[in-house]
Design a protein around this motif. Structure first.
Motif, mmCIF file in Angstrom:
data_model
loop_
_atom_site.group_PDB
_atom_site.id
_atom_site.type_symbol
_atom_site.label_atom_id
_atom_site.label_comp_id
_atom_site.label_asym_id
_atom_site.label_seq_id
_atom_site.Cartn_x
_atom_site.Cartn_y
_atom_site.Cartn_z
ATOM 1 N N PRO A 207 0.087 -34.331 5.596
ATOM 2 C CA PRO A 207 1.403 -33.860 5.400
ATOM 3 C C PRO A 207 1.202 -32.183 5.725
ATOM 4 C CG PRO A 207 0.922 -35.295 3.701
ATOM 5 C CD PRO A 207 -0.288 -35.355 4.536
ATOM 6 N N ASP A 208 -0.187 -31.862 5.934
ATOM 7 C CA ASP A 208 -0.633 -30.161 6.066
ATOM 8 C C ASP A 208 -0.679 -29.947 7.314
ATOM 9 O OD1 ASP A 208 -2.941 -32.072 6.329
ATOM 10 O OD2 ASP A 208 -4.309 -30.238 6.570
ATOM 11 N N LEU A 209 -0.270 -30.974 8.458
ATOM 12 C CA LEU A 209 -0.266 -30.686 9.955
ATOM 13 C C LEU A 209 1.166 -30.112 10.302
ATOM 14 C CD1 LEU A 209 -1.835 -33.936 11.310
ATOM 15 C CD2 LEU A 209 -2.959 -31.680 11.381
ATOM 16 N N ARG A 210 0.919 -28.973 11.235
ATOM 17 C CA ARG A 210 2.048 -28.649 11.932
ATOM 18 C C ARG A 210 2.120 -28.581 13.348
ATOM 19 N NH1 ARG A 210 3.521 -29.433 7.683
ATOM 20 N NH2 ARG A 210 4.604 -28.097 6.178
ATOM 21 N N PHE A 211 3.157 -29.142 13.945
ATOM 22 C CA PHE A 211 2.852 -29.578 15.257
ATOM 23 C C PHE A 211 3.692 -28.742 16.274
ATOM 24 C CE2 PHE A 211 2.250 -33.359 12.978
ATOM 25 C CZ PHE A 211 1.272 -33.484 13.701
ATOM 26 N N LEU A 212 3.097 -27.546 17.012
ATOM 27 C CA LEU A 212 3.542 -26.592 17.635
ATOM 28 C C LEU A 212 3.972 -27.222 19.142
ATOM 29 C CD1 LEU A 212 4.550 -23.645 18.191
ATOM 30 C CD2 LEU A 212 2.173 -23.226 18.968
ATOM 31 N N LEU A 213 5.256 -27.173 19.660
ATOM 32 C CA LEU A 213 5.550 -27.827 20.812
ATOM 33 C C LEU A 213 5.490 -26.602 21.871
ATOM 34 C CD1 LEU A 213 8.709 -29.793 19.993
ATOM 35 C CD2 LEU A 213 6.612 -30.523 20.006
#
Length: 339
Positions: A207-213
């Motif tokens: 849940p701590d991941l953020r995905f930058l497109l």
């Protein structure tokens, strides 16, 4: 040796891969000034590089007549080079090589009609693309020893990346994964809906991941398709503006992992020491840096790699590679990288 010219035009990733050879040339001839002939769009990959003394950038908009082109090639060629290295043998490179008076003009084994241009030629070794380039330098006593490509960011670019990610809600509690879901060739572009499913699986597990497109000019719709299909949109960052190549690179540097198709961002990740995980279609594994922190996944069809830009089989190598299979491989890679 006082002055060396390296000829490497398109694409952006290829120019970045050539920086490994530039570094090796500088190490072999530390007193030489190294120039690079490339295209204007590739300049960001060479900015701030301490091994590069000057870049001759081909600007097609300004060189809009044959006379202007030839005048530019003549100016470049007559800089008093002791060595000219041509990694491509493209027509514009051949003009400069042919007009130069360099005593050493080096390239890979050419077709018979180009042999007169070069004093030294060599068959490149098979394997990782940057290594294959560097193997052309063997007549100069240079051997590749796992040197990666290099990209040198500035402190200002790093500050930009920190502020940029913070603007999109990234805090110290988050880990960033950059995602490159775009490619101009359909044979190298894993479906957007598959990237959406992969991101959802990873976000559920971490849940701590953020995905930058990441996306460039004309690619916003490809990136938006990932966001719109993702069951966990809160984990996805879709910037509302295009940033420069070097600003994008600074964002990649802040990531714990880069995933995506076989395009220039994967080589930027290698150059900045960021682990990478790449989905392959038509592309050869030879573009993957040979180290545990860099890997790829493919369906493994008999026709792979075909290196083609179109396919009559409906892109089965990509459509048949399910998010479940890719997620399993990605989890293994994350464990291997200590993520």
């Amino acid at each position: 040796m006082r002055r060396i010219l390296v000829c490497q035009l398109r694409q952006i990733g290829d120019v970045l891969l050539a920086t490994a050879s530039i570094s090796l040339l500088k190490r072999r001839f530390p007193d030489a000034e190294i120039h690079v002939l490339t295209e204007k769009k590739c300049l960001p990959m060479l900015e701030n590089n301490p091994d590069v003394g000057k870049v001759w950038a081909i600007d097609k908009g300004r060189l809009n007549t044959l006379f202007k082109e030839l005048a530019f090639y003549w100016t470049v060629a007559r800089q008093g080079y002791d060595i000219v290295v041509d990694f491509q043998q493209l027509p514009r490179c051949r003009w400069v090589v042919g007009l130069s008076a360099a005593p050493v003009r080096l390239s890979y084994t050419p077709e018979w009609y180009n042999r007169w241009l070069f004093t030294h030629t060599v068959k490149p070794l098979d394997g990782y693309s940057a290594m294959a380039k560097a193997s052309v330098l063997r007549p100069l006593g240079i051997e590749w020893n796992s040197e990666p490509p290099r990209l040198y960011l500035t402190d200002a670019e790093r500050r930009f990346a920190a502020d940029y990610l913070a603007r999109y809600g990234v805090t110290e509690e988050h880990r960033v994964i950059t995602v490159d879901p775009t490619h101009r060739r359909a044979t190298r572009r894993w479906p957007a809906r598959y990237y959406a499913a992969l991101i959802a699986k990873a976000a559920e597990a971490h849940p701590d991941l953020r995905f930058l497109l990441l996306y460039g000019p004309g690619e916003l719709e490809d990136a938006r398709a990932v966001l719109e299909a993702c069951p966990r949109p809160e984990a996805v960052i879709l910037p509302d503006e295009i940033i420069s190549l070097r600003e994008m690179a600074a964002c990649i540097e802040r990531a714990v992992l880069h995933i995506g198709n076989c395009s220039s961002p994967r080589h930027i990740a290698v150059a900045l020491g960021v682990p990478s995980f790449i989905v392959l279609g038509a592309t050869s594994p030879a573009w993957t840096f040979p180290a545990p922190e860099h890997t790829q996944v493919s369906l493994g069809m008999d026709c792979q790699p075909c290196n083609r830009n179109s396919c009559e089989k409906g892109y089965a190598c990509l459509e048949g590679l399910s998010p479940d299979v890719v997620w399993e491989a990605m989890q293994e890679h994350m464990v291997r990288c200590g993520l």
